[in-house]
Motif scaffolding. Structure first.
Motif, PDB file in Angstrom:
ATOM      1  N   GLN A 214       0.825  -1.202   0.000  1.00 34.35           N
ATOM      2  CA  GLN A 214       0.000   0.000   0.000  1.00 34.35           C
ATOM      3  C   GLN A 214       0.862   1.254   0.000  1.00 34.35           C
ATOM      4  O   GLN A 214       0.550   2.236  -0.706  1.00 34.35           O
ATOM      5  CB  GLN A 214      -0.937   0.002   1.226  1.00 34.35           C
TER       6      GLN A 214
ATOM      7  N   HIS B 203       2.283   1.676  -3.571  1.00 37.27           N
ATOM      8  CA  HIS B 203       1.277   2.196  -4.499  1.00 37.27           C
ATOM      9  C   HIS B 203       1.008   3.678  -4.232  1.00 37.27           C
ATOM     10  O   HIS B 203       0.814   4.457  -5.172  1.00 37.27           O
ATOM     11  CB  HIS B 203      -0.025   1.398  -4.414  1.00 37.27           C
TER      12      HIS B 203
ATOM     13  N   ARG C  12       3.797   5.672  -5.750  1.00 32.55           N
ATOM     14  CA  ARG C  12       3.713   5.682  -7.218  1.00 32.55           C
ATOM     15  C   ARG C  12       2.656   6.673  -7.689  1.00 32.55           C
ATOM     16  O   ARG C  12       2.814   7.291  -8.734  1.00 32.55           O
ATOM     17  CB  ARG C  12       3.373   4.288  -7.743  1.00 32.55           C
ATOM     18  N   ARG C  13       1.553   6.783  -6.941  1.00 34.26           N
ATOM     19  CA  ARG C  13       0.500   7.718  -7.306  1.00 34.26           C
ATOM     20  C   ARG C  13       0.846   9.138  -6.894  1.00 34.26           C
ATOM     21  O   ARG C  13       0.168  10.072  -7.273  1.00 34.26           O
ATOM     22  CB  ARG C  13      -0.814   7.311  -6.627  1.00 34.26           C
TER      23      ARG C  13
END
Length: 100
Positions: A87, A90, A93-94
Motif C-alpha cells: 500500500q 502504491h 507511485r500515485r
C-alpha cells in the motif's frame, strides 16, 4: 443473638428467655434490593460515552494482534506487513502521501 431486618410496617419479633434480638427497620422499597454495602460502584473509563466509541476503542486495542496487522504481537501479526508495504509503494507511485 439474632440480627434481623424488617421492612415497612413489620414488627420486630419479641425475644424469648435470655435471647437478644437486634432489629433494624428499612423502607418497604428496599425489600428486594441488594444491601448498600454489597452494591458495586462500577466506574468505567467510558462513563458518559457512547457504545460506539467504547467498541471503537476496544477494536483499536485488539487491532495490533489480529491477522493483517503487521505487529510482533499475536500469532498472525506479521501477516499484514507485506500488505502495508505494498500500500505504501502504491501510494508513492500515485504521488499521494502515505496514509498509514
Amino acid at each position: 443473638m439474632s440480627f434481623l431486618v424488617t421492612f415497612g410496617t413489620e414488627q420486630c419479633p419479641k425475644a424469648e428467655g435470655d435471647e437478644i434480638i437486634v432489629c433494624a427497620t428499612q423502607p418497604e422499597g428496599d425489600r428486594y434490593r441488594i444491601p448498600k454495602p454489597l452494591r458495586v460502584d462500577d466506574v468505567s473509563d467510558i462513563a458518559g460515552g457512547s457504545w460506539t466509541s467504547a467498541v471503537e476503542s476496544l477494536d483499536s486495542y485488539a487491532r495490533a494482534i489480529l491477522p493483517n496487522s503487521c505487529s510482533v504481537n499475536g500469532s498472525n501479526g506479521f501477516t499484514g506487513c507485506l500488505q502495508q508495504a505494498l500500500q505504501a509503494w502504491h501510494a508513492e507511485r500515485r504521488g499521494a502521501p502515505n496514509k498509514r
